[in-house]
Design a protein around this motif. Structure first.
Motif, mmCIF file in Angstrom:
data_model
loop_
_atom_site.group_PDB
_atom_site.id
_atom_site.type_symbol
_atom_site.label_atom_id
_atom_site.label_comp_id
_atom_site.label_asym_id
_atom_site.label_seq_id
_atom_site.Cartn_x
_atom_site.Cartn_y
_atom_site.Cartn_z
ATOM 1 N N SER A 344 43.210 56.463 40.104
ATOM 2 C CA SER A 344 42.684 56.300 41.450
ATOM 3 C C SER A 344 42.866 54.866 41.933
ATOM 4 O O SER A 344 43.050 53.952 41.126
ATOM 5 N N MET A 345 42.816 54.709 43.257
ATOM 6 C CA MET A 345 42.963 53.378 43.843
ATOM 7 C C MET A 345 41.867 52.446 43.353
ATOM 8 O O MET A 345 42.123 51.285 43.042
ATOM 9 N N GLU A 346 40.638 52.953 43.258
ATOM 10 C CA GLU A 346 39.519 52.114 42.820
ATOM 11 C C GLU A 346 39.701 51.659 41.385
ATOM 12 O O GLU A 346 39.424 50.520 41.034
ATOM 13 N N LYS A 347 40.211 52.601 40.554
ATOM 14 C CA LYS A 347 40.423 52.246 39.145
ATOM 15 C C LYS A 347 41.492 51.180 39.011
ATOM 16 O O LYS A 347 41.362 50.237 38.222
ATOM 17 N N ARG A 348 42.560 51.321 39.803
ATOM 18 C CA ARG A 348 43.632 50.337 39.758
ATOM 19 C C ARG A 348 43.151 48.980 40.247
ATOM 20 O O ARG A 348 43.484 47.936 39.681
ATOM 21 N N LYS A 349 42.359 48.957 41.327
ATOM 22 C CA LYS A 349 41.814 47.688 41.832
ATOM 23 C C LYS A 349 40.951 47.009 40.781
ATOM 24 O O LYS A 349 41.015 45.800 40.592
ATOM 25 N N SER A 350 40.135 47.835 40.088
ATOM 26 C CA SER A 350 39.258 47.291 39.055
ATOM 27 C C SER A 350 40.082 46.713 37.912
ATOM 28 O O SER A 350 39.761 45.638 37.376
ATOM 29 N N MET A 351 41.179 47.413 37.568
ATOM 30 C CA MET A 351 42.044 46.938 36.488
ATOM 31 C C MET A 351 42.738 45.639 36.883
ATOM 32 O O MET A 351 42.836 44.698 36.088
ATOM 33 N N TYR A 352 43.197 45.561 38.143
ATOM 34 C CA TYR A 352 43.857 44.352 38.627
ATOM 35 C C TYR A 352 42.898 43.170 38.625
ATOM 36 O O TYR A 352 43.248 42.060 38.209
ATOM 37 N N THR A 353 41.667 43.415 39.083
ATOM 38 C CA THR A 353 40.669 42.344 39.122
ATOM 39 C C THR A 353 40.385 41.820 37.723
ATOM 40 O O THR A 353 40.298 40.605 37.494
ATOM 41 N N ARG A 354 40.302 42.755 36.762
ATOM 42 C CA ARG A 354 40.076 42.360 35.364
ATOM 43 C C ARG A 354 41.243 41.508 34.851
ATOM 44 O O ARG A 354 41.055 40.469 34.202
ATOM 45 N N ASP A 355 42.448 41.960 35.160
ATOM 46 C CA ASP A 355 43.631 41.234 34.675
ATOM 47 C C ASP A 355 43.776 39.870 35.345
ATOM 48 O O ASP A 355 44.193 38.897 34.705
ATOM 49 N N TYR A 356 43.439 39.791 36.614
ATOM 50 C CA TYR A 356 43.544 38.506 37.315
ATOM 51 C C TYR A 356 42.533 37.513 36.758
ATOM 52 O O TYR A 356 42.791 36.304 36.716
ATOM 53 N N LYS A 357 41.403 38.033 36.293
ATOM 54 C CA LYS A 357 40.423 37.162 35.650
ATOM 55 C C LYS A 357 40.983 36.641 34.325
ATOM 56 O O LYS A 357 40.846 35.462 33.994
ATOM 57 N N LYS A 358 41.662 37.533 33.571
ATOM 58 C CA LYS A 358 42.272 37.121 32.309
ATOM 59 C C LYS A 358 43.383 36.097 32.538
ATOM 60 O O LYS A 358 43.617 35.225 31.694
ATOM 61 N N LEU A 359 44.065 36.230 33.666
ATOM 62 C CA LEU A 359 45.135 35.278 33.991
ATOM 63 C C LEU A 359 44.596 33.920 34.408
ATOM 64 O O LEU A 359 45.359 32.975 34.571
ATOM 65 N N GLY A 360 43.290 33.846 34.593
ATOM 66 C CA GLY A 360 42.674 32.548 34.869
ATOM 67 C C GLY A 360 42.629 32.157 36.327
ATOM 68 O O GLY A 360 42.486 30.967 36.652
ATOM 69 N N PHE A 361 42.779 33.122 37.239
ATOM 70 C CA PHE A 361 42.663 32.802 38.657
ATOM 71 C C PHE A 361 41.200 32.594 39.024
ATOM 72 O O PHE A 361 40.293 33.192 38.419
ATOM 73 N N ILE A 362 40.975 31.743 40.016
ATOM 74 C CA ILE A 362 39.608 31.522 40.490
ATOM 75 C C ILE A 362 39.142 32.713 41.311
ATOM 76 O O ILE A 362 38.024 33.203 41.150
ATOM 77 N N ASN A 363 39.997 33.199 42.205
ATOM 78 C CA ASN A 363 39.683 34.367 43.022
ATOM 79 C C ASN A 363 40.261 35.593 42.318
ATOM 80 O O ASN A 363 41.455 35.855 42.382
ATOM 81 N N HIS A 364 39.397 36.362 41.642
ATOM 82 C CA HIS A 364 39.867 37.499 40.855
ATOM 83 C C HIS A 364 40.302 38.654 41.740
ATOM 84 O O HIS A 364 41.171 39.446 41.345
ATOM 85 N N VAL A 365 39.718 38.753 42.914
ATOM 86 C CA VAL A 365 40.017 39.874 43.804
ATOM 87 C C VAL A 365 41.324 39.632 44.559
ATOM 88 O O VAL A 365 42.174 40.518 44.658
ATOM 89 N N ASN A 366 41.490 38.445 45.075
ATOM 90 C CA ASN A 366 42.691 38.111 45.839
ATOM 91 C C ASN A 366 43.205 36.748 45.384
ATOM 92 O O ASN A 366 42.960 35.729 46.034
#
Length: 495
Positions: A344-366
């Motif tokens: 689902s779109m929500e699941k993918r967004k949640s996965m992306y946000t998690r991965d962006y946090k692991k990548l060390g970005f300050i803004n995990h959502v965008n």
């Protein structure tokens, strides 16, 4: 008792006579002193004489520089600058080759003196020299087979005198004809074996480019990088230095839209590799003039990054967003998730946000919002993508190591990359014009065409290694980054 401060004791020479010891009163007019000297040797027309230093400079003494005379100095009584200029102006037009050669040799020597230069220029001497270069040399080239040494020396002294006269800044560079430019440019190819002619021709081309926009355009049409490269592969460091100076001048004066094009040509011609092999990694020590030209080339090359440094990311630009998606894909999807389109779109967004946090970005959502600050702008994202693609194993290891640490011990890759890029821009002075006195070049930046990116890759790994060994926490981020900055700066100077 010491003599008064205004009295200078000197010896004055005159051909065929014993030197005269004399006390010069610096409060007296120089013309009065010259008259007194002339009277001592029964010489009339004292206004046709002058004093000059009897050392290797032979510079004339004037009211402006007379205070430089020191006690014990040896001076010479000689013909005045005006008289000397007039005589040389006539002698260099002699029909005798030997007389002409001797006159040009004298002119090359005297032209270093600004007092003489002004008098010779007043006689339209520059125009005479350019005419000799444009047309006069044609006549002598016919005699080149039987008088080659004489011809080469004559041209060398002519160009030397021209360079010395122009260096005084009395005459504008904008006054020279296309024929003269073409002739000088041709010498860069024709006289590769005559070091003195080649050196002076390169010096003239550099000055033309730096001092006149119109001449830059004309020189750029006459000289190609391909014609200059062979001069770097020789063994004469002075020729190599002047060749790099011409390349730097063309680079510096090129319009903004032409600089990247020129940089691409330099890369195609393997300029860095040639400089590394034939200039830096030789047995000869690099002198200050060469070090300065290498520093200028380094700065001009790094300044090509300024546009990216000052470009903010557009969060709505899909091409730019795709770079962030690619960073995520390389780190997390390379093996485990070849197809992440399901779910689902929500699941993918949640996965992306998690991965962006692991990548060390300050803004995990965008995370695109992390790149809206300038500097370092889009250059930080460019560096991250370069690291991910060209050092993929190290990139994945850093991301996975940090994602497996406690939050307080992670060294955020995204945030680190942005701050590190900004710091490297400051250390390497990206966007600043080259200093006229600095010679602080770094050999490591001539080892790779993407040297800035490679240096980033080294530093980001060093930061992560230091962070892990020190078991640093998020509160230590600025402190550790600052320490890395000092080490990076030291590394630049040591390389």
């Amino acid at each position: 008792m010491p003599p008064p401060a205004d009295i200078v004791k000197v010896a004055i020479e005159w051909p065929g006579a014993f030197p005269k010891l004399m006390e010069i009163d610096q409060k007296k007019p120089l013309s009065s002193i010259i008259k007194e000297v002339c009277d001592g040797w029964s010489l009339a027309n004292h206004d046709q004489f002058a004093l000059q230093h009897a050392d290797s400079s032979n510079f004339y003494i004037t009211e402006k520089n007379r205070n430089e005379i020191k006690n014990g100095a040896i001076l010479r009584l000689t013909t005045s600058p005006a008289q000397n200029a007039q005589q040389l102006h006539e002698r260099i037009q002699s029909s005798s080759m030997d007389a002409k050669l001797e006159a040009l040799k004298d002119l090359a020597n005297y032209s270093r003196d600004v007092t003489f230069a002004q008098e010779f220029i007043n006689l339209d001497g520059i125009s005479l020299l350019t005419q000799m270069v444009e047309s006069g040399t044609e006549r002598y080239q016919k005699l080149q087979k039987i008088m080659k040494p004489c011809f080469g020396d004559m041209l060398s002294f002519t160009l030397t005198a021209f360079v010395e006269l122009m260096d005084h800044g009395i005459v504008s560079w904008d006054t020279f004809s296309v024929a003269f430019i073409k002739k000088i440019a041709s010498y860069v190819n024709k006289f590769a074996s005559d070091i003195s002619i080649l050196q002076r021709s390169l010096a003239i081309l550099e000055s033309m480019v730096l001092n006149s926009h119109d001449l830059y355009q004309k020189v750029a049409q006459e000289i190609t990088i391909g014609q200059l490269i062979p001069h770097l592969q020789g063994t004469d460091q002075e020729i190599q230095m002047y060749t790099i100076a011409v390349i730097n001048a063309l680079f510096l004066k090129a319009p903004d839209d032409k600089r990247q094009e020129m940089a691409n040509i330099l890369a195609q011609k393997q300029l860095r590799s040639i400089i590394l092999t034939h200039v830096i990694r030789t047995q000869r020590a690099i002198n200050n003039e060469m070090a300065h030209q290498l520093y200028v080339l380094q700065v001009l090359t790094f300044n090509l990054l300024e546009d990216r440094v000052m470009t903010k990311m557009d969060p709505q630009d899909q091409a730019q967003r795709d770079i962030i998606f690619e960073l995520r894909r390389i780190a997390f999807d390379a093996e485990s998730e070849p197809n992440n389109s399901s779910g689902s779109m929500e699941k993918r967004k949640s996965m992306y946000t998690r991965d962006y946090k692991k990548l060390g970005f300050i803004n995990h959502v965008n995370p695109a919002m992390d790149f809206t600050q300038t500097p370092p702008g889009m250059l930080a994202l460019d560096n991250m993508l370069y690291f991910a693609k060209h050092h993929q194993d190290a990139y994945i290891r850093i991301v996975l190591e940090n994602s497996s640490r406690e939050d307080k011990h992670e060294c955020p890759f995204g945030r680190s990359s942005i701050e590190l890029t900004k710091m490297l821009c400051e250390i390497l002075k990206v966007g600043e014009l080259p200093s006229e006195t600095c010679n602080d070049f770094h050999p490591m930046f001539f080892t790779h065409d993407r040297s800035f990116e490679e240096f980033f890759c080294i530093c980001i790994q060093l930061l992560n290694k230091t962070w892990k060994e020190m078991r640093a926490t998020s509160e230590d981020f600025n402190k550790k980054l600052s320490a890395l900055g000092r080490n990076a700066s030291i590394a630049c100077r040591m390389c």
